[in-house]
Design an enzyme around this catalytic site. Sequence first.
Site, PDB file in Angstrom:
ATOM      1  N   GLU A   1       6.878  -1.732  21.466  1.00 63.06           N
ATOM      2  CA  GLU A   1       5.468  -1.431  21.759  1.00 63.06           C
ATOM      3  C   GLU A   1       5.300   0.072  21.978  1.00 63.06           C
ATOM      4  O   GLU A   1       6.185   0.732  22.523  1.00 63.06           O
ATOM      5  CB  GLU A   1       5.008  -2.211  23.003  1.00 63.06           C
ATOM      6  N   ARG A  54      -2.964   0.528  -2.183  1.00 63.03           N
ATOM      7  CA  ARG A  54      -2.728  -0.183  -3.450  1.00 63.03           C
ATOM      8  C   ARG A  54      -3.147  -1.647  -3.382  1.00 63.03           C
ATOM      9  O   ARG A  54      -3.306  -2.285  -4.398  1.00 63.03           O
ATOM     10  CB  ARG A  54      -1.246  -0.059  -3.853  1.00 63.03           C
ATOM     11  N   GLN A  55      -3.330  -2.146  -2.155  1.00 61.28           N
ATOM     12  CA  GLN A  55      -3.782  -3.539  -2.027  1.00 61.28           C
ATOM     13  C   GLN A  55      -5.299  -3.528  -1.824  1.00 61.28           C
ATOM     14  O   GLN A  55      -5.807  -3.828  -0.753  1.00 61.28           O
ATOM     15  CB  GLN A  55      -3.077  -4.216  -0.861  1.00 61.28           C
ATOM     16  N   HIS A  65      -6.403   5.764  -3.602  1.00 64.62           N
ATOM     17  CA  HIS A  65      -5.854   5.119  -4.803  1.00 64.62           C
ATOM     18  C   HIS A  65      -6.984   4.692  -5.742  1.00 64.62           C
ATOM     19  O   HIS A  65      -6.884   4.854  -6.952  1.00 64.62           O
ATOM     20  CB  HIS A  65      -5.000   3.926  -4.371  1.00 64.62           C
ATOM     21  N   LYS A 104       0.932   0.566 -19.763  1.00 65.86           N
ATOM     22  CA  LYS A 104       1.985   0.050 -18.877  1.00 65.86           C
ATOM     23  C   LYS A 104       1.760  -1.437 -18.637  1.00 65.86           C
ATOM     24  O   LYS A 104       0.667  -1.839 -18.285  1.00 65.86           O
ATOM     25  CB  LYS A 104       1.891   0.830 -17.564  1.00 65.86           C
ATOM     26  N   GLY A 163       9.255   6.179  -7.812  1.00 67.45           N
ATOM     27  CA  GLY A 163       9.459   7.063  -8.964  1.00 67.45           C
ATOM     28  C   GLY A 163       9.631   6.338 -10.279  1.00 67.45           C
ATOM     29  O   GLY A 163       9.788   6.969 -11.330  1.00 67.45           O
TER      30      GLY A 163
END
Length: 324
Positions: A47, A104-105, A138, A202, A236
């Site tokens: 904590e 990214r989510q 993002h 991609k 990477g």
Amino acid sequence: MSSLSITTRKSLMLFSGRAYPELADEVGKYLDVTVTPQSAYDFANGEIFVRFEESVRGSDAFLIQSCGVPINTWVMETLIMIDALKRASAKRITVVLPFYPYARQDKKHRGREPISARLISDLLKTAGAQRLMTVDLHTDQIQGFFDGPVDHLFAQPLLGGYIGKKYSGDDLAVVSPDSGRVRTAERWADRLGGAPIAFIHKTRDPSRPNQVVANRVVGEVKDRTCIIVDDMIDTGGTIAKAVKQVLEDGAKKVVVAATHGVLSDPAAERLAASGACEVVLTNTLAIPPSHQFEQLTVLSIAPLIAKAIHEVFEDGSVTSLFDN
Ligand code: R5P
């Protein structure tokens, strides 16, 4: 007398989480404000405890936290610090997250998934943050996740200015490492005097994070200095594959530019061996010596954050920082 009037003064106070205090110190130097001293420690069970050593009552509080590894610890610490500021009567609380965690989510790719980027905004708001300042989200729509003003800063003028100057004599092409970042590549191309753009097609396996399945270059890269641009480099994998692909397609040399150097292992080794002649990052996240490599150049984001904080404090214009 039915009322009492006083003229109040605004006071800017700077606070820093423990993730990357050097960045907050650097921002403070540009603002000529020192980071407010605090006690922060972890209990045996993990904590976190934080207490500010000075009164924060009535302050315009700017809390800087660069959420690197361990990211969940730093998110929790940020929430605790916001709560402490709120309960100590800071007048306004701006949380400055140079790297927005969980960005990214930002959507559900399949059923039964979370939208964690939204959850982060909800947590910040619930803790007491009134404003959010961040760099190169993002995806732009994350701005709408936070219920309050969001100052979205761009590192592209910093990165693009450096690269444009250093490689001014070269025949450039701007390469997006995936189709989702083509708009970003277009902005780069504009800044670099109308260089052509290309992108890597991609294919990902949605069940395996950080794994790219196949790559193919779309656009003209032959005999050019290719600037591969991305918002972040994590392991990477994306960038190393993109560098390999454009070199195989005849690029003369490759420069990589990204805002956030997450650099989870084995990113440093991958980037060092990728064939890129330079990898340019900003310091929105700390890049420890163990994650540095020969071709790495790190540009400081501190002046931009300091200018933006100054504009917010003075009720000026953050947008004007990006005019032209
Ligand atoms: C993907 O959409 C992002 O913009 C980055 O390309 C990706 O997150 C980088 O991850 P990694 O470096 O692990 O391939």
